[in-house]
Design a protein around this motif. Structure first.
Motif, short mmCIF file in Angstrom:
data_model
loop_
_atom_site.label_atom_id
_atom_site.label_comp_id
_atom_site.label_asym_id
_atom_site.label_seq_id
_atom_site.Cartn_x
_atom_site.Cartn_y
_atom_site.Cartn_z
N LYS A 102 0.81 -1.22 0.00
CA LYS A 102 0.00 0.00 0.00
C LYS A 102 0.84 1.27 0.00
CE LYS A 102 -3.82 -0.66 0.20
NZ LYS A 102 -4.78 -1.07 -0.86
N ASP A 155 -6.08 1.93 8.09
CA ASP A 155 -6.55 0.60 7.71
C ASP A 155 -6.19 -0.36 8.83
OD1 ASP A 155 -7.03 -1.93 6.67
OD2 ASP A 155 -6.37 -1.39 4.65
N SER A 167 -3.65 -3.28 8.18
CA SER A 167 -2.31 -3.05 7.65
C SER A 167 -1.24 -3.54 8.62
CB SER A 167 -2.12 -1.57 7.33
OG SER A 167 -2.21 -0.80 8.52
N VAL A 177 -0.99 -5.05 3.25
CA VAL A 177 -2.31 -5.55 3.66
C VAL A 177 -2.55 -6.86 2.94
CG1 VAL A 177 -4.79 -5.12 3.67
CG2 VAL A 177 -3.21 -3.22 4.04
N ASP A 231 -7.84 -6.92 2.32
CA ASP A 231 -7.79 -5.59 1.72
C ASP A 231 -9.20 -5.13 1.36
OD1 ASP A 231 -6.72 -3.28 0.82
OD2 ASP A 231 -5.72 -4.13 -0.95
#
Length: 297
Positions: free
Chosen positions: A179, A211, A214, A290, A295
């Motif tokens: 990411k 996120d 992550s 991720v 995801d």
């Protein structure tokens, strides 16, 4: 620990101990009962044995002093522990320090690197190494424990969800989406973070924290100045400095940090023959990952 070994960790945990672990290598898929060479009885001192090959992989089974090691390619190698076998771990999430342990530390599912000696037709371990966070994860999953990861002694109930999330991530750890990457740079021979680097790391942590699925993978690098041994140590110190700051100042959770790795002079970002290129190579790369399975969730 490299990524392929960590991929295998969850799959190999809980494997039944082999009924007779031989000190021999077999191709992927070959049954254990085909391996007839086993090291038994009283072993001579390691100093009297011939040096053997280095073996790396996951401990996929153990019976007493005999280990079954499954490599990244599925190859199975049987190794016998000796009373003189040195068992060492390199400090976990911070990537620093060494500690000598006893043979009880060798759990199923643990990624290891083993120096061996040859005896008869088998292999005997002279040294076994692994990282302490790998052992923690192996123990946590193997025993089904609810490891506490919260800050400042947070309650177990608050950590249970984090533990289960980590276990879920491990199952898909080979299927990451990258990411973003943040690089921070260092002076020659130094592992001290600049004020600008500290700010960049916390900004990266804040972005990644948006996120909840992550993870961070921290890789330390050097330029070609100095010996390989010095550069390896320096790259580990740089990675440790970044992990320290991310966890202690930027409040990035330890359970969302993959094993930091010192890469020394590997994978240069620029030409090491120029001063400008060497400056770009004196870096730590913070990669935000991720799992593809998570995801967008």
């Amino acid at each position: 620990m490299n990524t392929p070994r960590r991929i295998m960790l969850a799959a190999l945990l809980g494997a039944a101990a082999a009924s007779g672990l031989a000190a021999q290598t077999a191709p992927a898929g070959q049954a254990n009962y085909d391996m007839e060479t086993t090291v038994y009885g009283n072993l001579p001192p390691l100093a009297e044995m011939e040096e053997g090959p280095r073996v790396s992989g996951i401990i996929s089974a153990r019976k007493g002093s005999r280990l079954q090691i499954t490599g990244d390619d599925g190859t199975v190698t049987m190794v016998t522990l000796h009373s003189e076998t040195e068992i060492r771990t390199r400090g976990g999430f911070l990537g620093i320090g060494n500690k000598t342990l006893d043979q009880s530390a060798l759990l199923n599912g643990l990624p290891v690197t083993i120096k061996t000696s040859k005896y008869a037709e088998g292999l005997v371990a002279s040294e076994v190494r692994f990282t302490s966070d790998d052992r923690m994860i192996a123990a946590m999953i193997r025993g089904g424990t609810q490891q506490q990861f919260g800050e400042q002694g947070a309650a177990i109930q608050q950590n249970a969800a984090a533990t289960e999330a980590l276990r879920g991530r491990l199952g898909d750890i080979d299927k990451y989406n990258l990411k973003g990457t943040t690089n921070v740079y260092f002076d020659t021979g130094r592992a001290t973070l600049s004020p600008a680097a500290k700010n960049e790391l916390c900004a990266a942590a804040q972005t990644a924290g948006a996120d909840e699925n992550s993870l961070m993978l921290v890789l330390g690098y050097t330029d070609i100045t100095g010996s390989q041994e010095v550069n390896q140590t320096l790259s580990e110190k740089r990675a440790a400095a970044v992990v320290n700051h991310l966890q202690q100042v930027c409040k990035w959770k330890p359970y969302r940090m993959l094993t930091p790795t010192g890469m020394a002079t590997a994978d240069p970002a620029a030409d090491n023959t120029t001063a400008a290129g060497r400056a770009q190579n004196r870096r730590v790369s913070v990669n935000i990952l991720v799992s593809k399975a998570l995801d967008g969730m």
